[in-house]
Write a protein that holds these residues in place. Structure first.
Motif, PDB file in Angstrom:
ATOM      1  N   PHE A   1       2.986   8.977   1.237  1.00  0.00           N
ATOM      2  CA  PHE A   1       4.040   8.314   1.112  1.00  0.00           C
ATOM      3  C   PHE A   1       4.523   7.707   0.533  1.00  0.00           C
ATOM      4  N   LEU A   5       7.562   8.537  -1.535  1.00  0.00           N
ATOM      5  CA  LEU A   5       8.870   8.189  -0.925  1.00  0.00           C
ATOM      6  C   LEU A   5       8.817   6.584  -1.065  1.00  0.00           C
ATOM      7  N   ALA A  16       3.273   4.487   6.683  1.00  0.00           N
ATOM      8  CA  ALA A  16       3.159   5.815   7.390  1.00  0.00           C
ATOM      9  C   ALA A  16       1.658   6.180   8.247  1.00  0.00           C
ATOM     10  N   ASN A  18      -0.921   8.689   9.750  1.00  0.00           N
ATOM     11  CA  ASN A  18      -0.560   9.773   9.916  1.00  0.00           C
ATOM     12  C   ASN A  18      -1.528  10.216  11.294  1.00  0.00           C
ATOM     13  N   LEU A  23       6.143   6.626  11.639  1.00  0.00           N
ATOM     14  CA  LEU A  23       7.187   5.312  10.814  1.00  0.00           C
ATOM     15  C   LEU A  23       7.300   4.517  10.944  1.00  0.00           C
TER      16      LEU A  23
END
Length: 142
Positions: A1, A5, A16, A18, A23
């Motif tokens: 991420f 991103l 994030a 996972n 988030l």
């Protein structure tokens, strides 16, 4: 991420997890994500989704997969209209009570970062959305 991103969107306080699919981000960081979605998958010099792939993340009828499914759903997105938002409004609801709405018709992003819903959450959320869309309603009457 992070590299794909968060860094391109300059989301400095986003994380994030996972393990839980969570988030964690500030309202400003979520607004940057919302701006990218409002712009059809691009932000500044970065293009995160082709127009075709962007359409695939938006809510669509699940009946195309199974005729018994009457809901609309996208990849991480759901139709979230009402309270002054257009029929095309979408976003994501979280167990924390965070509000994440994108309304492409009104070019509007509404973000409220929270860590839990709290008492009277439904009333709070409705009042917040209505306060954010009230100028749109007044503009439509003029």
């Amino acid at each position: 991420f992070d590299a794909c991103l968060f860094q391109p969107l300059d989301m400095k306080h986003a994380f994030a997890d996972n393990t839980y699919g969570s988030l964690y981000a500030t309202a400003l960081d979520l607004a940057k994500l919302g701006q990218m979605l409002l712009q059809g998958g691009s932000y500044g010099e970065y293009v995160f989704f082709s127009p075709e792939n962007f359409q695939k993340i938006l809510p669509s009828a699940l009946s195309r997969i199974n005729p018994k499914l009457e809901r609309r759903w996208g990849i991480g997105t759901a139709p979230l209209n009402g309270h002054g938002l257009s029929e095309q409004a979408f976003g994501h609801e979280a167990a924390s009570g965070a509000i994440f709405r994108i309304d492409p018709v009104h070019e509007l992003i509404i973000i409220s970062a929270r860590d839990r819903t709290g008492a009277n959450y439904e009333d709070y959320a409705a009042r917040l959305l209505e306060a954010c869309t009230a100028p749109l309603q007044r503009k439509g009457k003029n």
